[in-house]
Design a protein around this motif. Sequence first.
Motif, PDB file in Angstrom:
ATOM      1  N   THR A 137       0.825  -1.202   0.000  1.00 40.81           N
ATOM      2  CA  THR A 137       0.000   0.000   0.000  1.00 40.81           C
ATOM      3  C   THR A 137       0.859   1.250   0.000  1.00 40.81           C
ATOM      4  OG1 THR A 137      -1.795  -1.135   1.163  1.00 40.81           O
ATOM      5  CG2 THR A 137      -1.763   1.271   1.280  1.00 40.81           C
ATOM      6  N   ALA A 138       1.934   1.235   0.785  1.00 38.32           N
ATOM      7  CA  ALA A 138       2.832   2.388   0.849  1.00 38.32           C
ATOM      8  C   ALA A 138       3.464   2.667  -0.515  1.00 38.32           C
ATOM      9  CB  ALA A 138       3.908   2.157   1.902  1.00 38.32           C
ATOM     10  N   LEU A 139       3.866   1.613  -1.222  1.00 37.00           N
ATOM     11  CA  LEU A 139       4.496   1.793  -2.530  1.00 37.00           C
ATOM     12  C   LEU A 139       3.521   2.401  -3.537  1.00 37.00           C
ATOM     13  CD1 LEU A 139       6.622  -1.488  -2.805  1.00 37.00           C
ATOM     14  CD2 LEU A 139       7.434   0.836  -2.335  1.00 37.00           C
ATOM     15  N   TRP A 140       2.285   1.881  -3.545  1.00 35.92           N
ATOM     16  CA  TRP A 140       1.276   2.451  -4.439  1.00 35.92           C
ATOM     17  C   TRP A 140       1.035   3.917  -4.108  1.00 35.92           C
ATOM     18  CZ3 TRP A 140      -0.137   1.005  -8.965  1.00 35.92           C
ATOM     19  CH2 TRP A 140      -0.211  -0.353  -9.313  1.00 35.92           C
ATOM     20  N   LEU A 141       0.896   4.187  -2.802  1.00 34.77           N
ATOM     21  CA  LEU A 141       0.621   5.554  -2.390  1.00 34.77           C
ATOM     22  C   LEU A 141       1.771   6.486  -2.755  1.00 34.77           C
ATOM     23  CD1 LEU A 141      -1.392   7.381  -0.971  1.00 34.77           C
ATOM     24  CD2 LEU A 141      -0.297   6.825   1.198  1.00 34.77           C
ATOM     25  N   TYR A 142       3.006   6.012  -2.586  1.00 36.36           N
ATOM     26  CA  TYR A 142       4.164   6.818  -2.958  1.00 36.36           C
ATOM     27  C   TYR A 142       4.168   7.121  -4.458  1.00 36.36           C
ATOM     28  CZ  TYR A 142       6.369   6.133   1.630  1.00 36.36           C
ATOM     29  OH  TYR A 142       6.666   6.144   2.962  1.00 36.36           O
ATOM     30  N   LEU A 143       3.775   6.150  -5.271  1.00 38.37           N
ATOM     31  CA  LEU A 143       3.719   6.374  -6.713  1.00 38.37           C
ATOM     32  C   LEU A 143       2.711   7.460  -7.056  1.00 38.37           C
ATOM     33  CD1 LEU A 143       4.364   5.667  -9.668  1.00 38.37           C
ATOM     34  CD2 LEU A 143       2.621   3.859  -9.508  1.00 38.37           C
ATOM     35  N   PHE A 144       1.511   7.355  -6.485  1.00 37.86           N
ATOM     36  CA  PHE A 144       0.477   8.335  -6.779  1.00 37.86           C
ATOM     37  C   PHE A 144       0.870   9.713  -6.259  1.00 37.86           C
ATOM     38  CE2 PHE A 144      -2.462   4.484  -6.324  1.00 37.86           C
ATOM     39  CZ  PHE A 144      -2.251   4.128  -7.644  1.00 37.86           C
ATOM     40  N   LEU A 145       1.491   9.732  -5.082  1.00 40.51           N
ATOM     41  CA  LEU A 145       1.916  11.004  -4.520  1.00 40.51           C
ATOM     42  C   LEU A 145       2.987  11.656  -5.381  1.00 40.51           C
ATOM     43  CD1 LEU A 145       2.023  10.168  -0.706  1.00 40.51           C
ATOM     44  CD2 LEU A 145       0.466  11.748  -1.848  1.00 40.51           C
ATOM     45  N   PHE A 146       3.894  10.839  -5.920  1.00 45.31           N
ATOM     46  CA  PHE A 146       4.931  11.396  -6.780  1.00 45.31           C
ATOM     47  C   PHE A 146       4.314  12.087  -7.987  1.00 45.31           C
ATOM     48  CE2 PHE A 146       7.836  11.221 -10.375  1.00 45.31           C
ATOM     49  CZ  PHE A 146       8.998  11.768  -9.825  1.00 45.31           C
ATOM     50  N   ILE A 147       3.372  11.405  -8.626  1.00 44.70           N
ATOM     51  CA  ILE A 147       2.726  11.994  -9.803  1.00 44.70           C
ATOM     52  C   ILE A 147       1.951  13.249  -9.422  1.00 44.70           C
ATOM     53  CG2 ILE A 147       1.039  11.606 -11.634  1.00 44.70           C
ATOM     54  CD1 ILE A 147       1.759   8.628 -11.497  1.00 44.70           C
ATOM     55  N   ALA A 148       1.207  13.170  -8.314  1.00 44.83           N
ATOM     56  CA  ALA A 148       0.402  14.317  -7.894  1.00 44.83           C
ATOM     57  C   ALA A 148       1.275  15.509  -7.532  1.00 44.83           C
ATOM     58  CB  ALA A 148      -0.478  13.927  -6.705  1.00 44.83           C
ATOM     59  N   PHE A 149       2.334  15.259  -6.768  1.00 43.68           N
ATOM     60  CA  PHE A 149       3.220  16.350  -6.365  1.00 43.68           C
ATOM     61  C   PHE A 149       3.968  16.931  -7.563  1.00 43.68           C
ATOM     62  CE2 PHE A 149       3.411  14.312  -1.960  1.00 43.68           C
ATOM     63  CZ  PHE A 149       2.432  15.164  -1.480  1.00 43.68           C
ATOM     64  N   PHE A 150       4.370  16.059  -8.497  1.00 45.36           N
ATOM     65  CA  PHE A 150       5.008  16.561  -9.721  1.00 45.36           C
ATOM     66  C   PHE A 150       4.062  17.506 -10.441  1.00 45.36           C
ATOM     67  CE2 PHE A 150       5.762  16.500 -14.236  1.00 45.36           C
ATOM     68  CZ  PHE A 150       7.141  16.637 -14.341  1.00 45.36           C
ATOM     69  N   ASP A 151       2.823  17.086 -10.555  1.00 47.06           N
ATOM     70  CA  ASP A 151       1.813  17.881 -11.255  1.00 47.06           C
ATOM     71  C   ASP A 151       1.605  19.232 -10.585  1.00 47.06           C
ATOM     72  OD1 ASP A 151       0.484  17.091 -13.632  1.00 47.06           O
ATOM     73  OD2 ASP A 151      -1.431  17.379 -12.614  1.00 47.06           O
ATOM     74  N   LEU A 152       1.497  19.213  -9.259  1.00 49.90           N
ATOM     75  CA  LEU A 152       1.169  20.435  -8.532  1.00 49.90           C
ATOM     76  C   LEU A 152       2.357  21.394  -8.459  1.00 49.90           C
ATOM     77  CD1 LEU A 152      -0.921  18.830  -5.655  1.00 49.90           C
ATOM     78  CD2 LEU A 152      -1.773  20.028  -7.672  1.00 49.90           C
ATOM     79  N   HIS A 153       3.554  20.868  -8.195  1.00 52.19           N
ATOM     80  CA  HIS A 153       4.722  21.738  -8.077  1.00 52.19           C
ATOM     81  C   HIS A 153       5.158  22.294  -9.428  1.00 52.19           C
ATOM     82  CE1 HIS A 153       5.980  21.448  -3.844  1.00 52.19           C
ATOM     83  NE2 HIS A 153       5.350  20.292  -3.872  1.00 52.19           N
ATOM     84  N   ALA A 154       4.814  21.618 -10.511  1.00 52.34           N
ATOM     85  CA  ALA A 154       5.169  22.141 -11.827  1.00 52.34           C
ATOM     86  C   ALA A 154       4.473  23.468 -12.106  1.00 52.34           C
ATOM     87  CB  ALA A 154       4.800  21.122 -12.908  1.00 52.34           C
ATOM     88  N   GLN A 155       3.394  23.778 -11.378  1.00 51.45           N
ATOM     89  CA  GLN A 155       2.655  25.020 -11.590  1.00 51.45           C
ATOM     90  C   GLN A 155       3.290  26.225 -10.909  1.00 51.45           C
ATOM     91  OE1 GLN A 155      -1.708  24.622 -11.066  1.00 51.45           O
ATOM     92  NE2 GLN A 155      -1.283  22.479 -10.583  1.00 51.45           N
ATOM     93  N   TYR A 156       4.123  26.005  -9.900  1.00 53.17           N
ATOM     94  CA  TYR A 156       4.622  27.116  -9.097  1.00 53.17           C
ATOM     95  C   TYR A 156       5.304  28.213  -9.916  1.00 53.17           C
ATOM     96  CZ  TYR A 156       3.559  24.698  -4.717  1.00 53.17           C
ATOM     97  OH  TYR A 156       2.923  24.092  -3.675  1.00 53.17           O
ATOM     98  N   PRO A 157       6.244  27.870 -10.814  1.00 54.21           N
ATOM     99  CA  PRO A 157       6.915  28.962 -11.537  1.00 54.21           C
ATOM    100  C   PRO A 157       6.064  29.599 -12.621  1.00 54.21           C
ATOM    101  CG  PRO A 157       7.729  26.849 -12.306  1.00 54.21           C
ATOM    102  CD  PRO A 157       6.836  26.552 -11.143  1.00 54.21           C
TER     103      PRO A 157
END
Length: 379
Positions: free
Chosen positions: A3-23
């Motif tokens: 479960t942790a591995l799946w969650l880490y994968l989804f979090l990576f994609i989500a965080f990549f998506d969200l942080h890409a907007q900052y600049p």
Amino acid sequence: MKTALWLYLFLFIAFFDLHAQYPMLTPYAVSLGAAPTFIGWMMGIYSLTHLPGNLLAGPGVDRHGSRRYIMLSLTAAGLILIIQAFIKSPWELLVLRGLSGFVLAFLSPACLTLLARLSDHPVTQGKYMSGHGVIHTSASVISPAAGAFIVASFGFRTTFGSLGLLLIATGIMAYFTLPKTRPSAEPAAPLDAEHSRSIPDWRYFLPPFVIACAQGILFYELPLRGAGSASIMSTGILFSVISLGALLTLSMLFLNRYSPILRLTAGIFMMALCFYLLAVFDTSIIVTLFLLGTTKGVIFPAMASLFIILGGSHLGRTFSLQSIVTSIGSFCGPVLAGLIHGYFSPFFAAFLILMIGLALTPLRRIPQPVSLPSSKKAA
């Protein structure tokens, strides 16, 4: 662990998506005709609308589990990003940022609660939280620069549309892979008279407030150091430098053996010094931002461990309250920066805010719990 591995994968994609907007958010708002003060409100409204979502998220996650909230939050945020690609005025951007803040308010309490329930051992929980930080930071290392490159190459519309589709796909994957069972409702063993309360001492919520406020000032002020595509690229690189510093200290898992409150206060003090350096010196900004990032890698796992201990069997509510004060701080930060920009250094204001918060935070150790909510059913 699965479960942790799946969650880490989804979090990576989500965080990549969200942080890409900052600049790109500030230049996008400028391209729509927004003034500096309006940009501060635009960035702050995202955090303000977090509040009603946070209030709903806490009891909901404790009652129903994390899966549905993670899926709905990511999917709705993706749809909003796609719509954001086609707007034509700053007011439309303001409304969409507000909606995005509401739907994403469910994501953090749901993810942190799920991770915390994967183990009942405090040190292991601390490692899970550090893993969460590593994933978050790893994504944020490359995402600002990647987002800046994409928008410089393909424009705002294509970038926002692509990021929105990626979030929708991640939300659908999360629905089919995360556990469907509700978390265990067994109460945690009491710590002592103070820490057995369902709501922790409010003084412990000062650190997430002042840290979020300081970060909001940073997210507002850093992109305004220039203009144009070249500035977008350089801003993305600077945000990535911060993330690299955080990744360094997040990888030091031995830090989880030390008291959360000691790690937290030491990290806040060092972060305050970094903002002071940003306010006083114009040179060596990359070095200062890297050092600021290292303080984040110390602060956030410590803060998560602290609230796991204080939350007991009410982890959803506790992380929801943390998200609420974080949202308030993230709202106040850019709004304050927009109001004082050109009259007073926003970075020095961040320094003062952090030092005041540090002075008011209880400087005593938090006892370790005898046991915490069981994770086996959730995993």
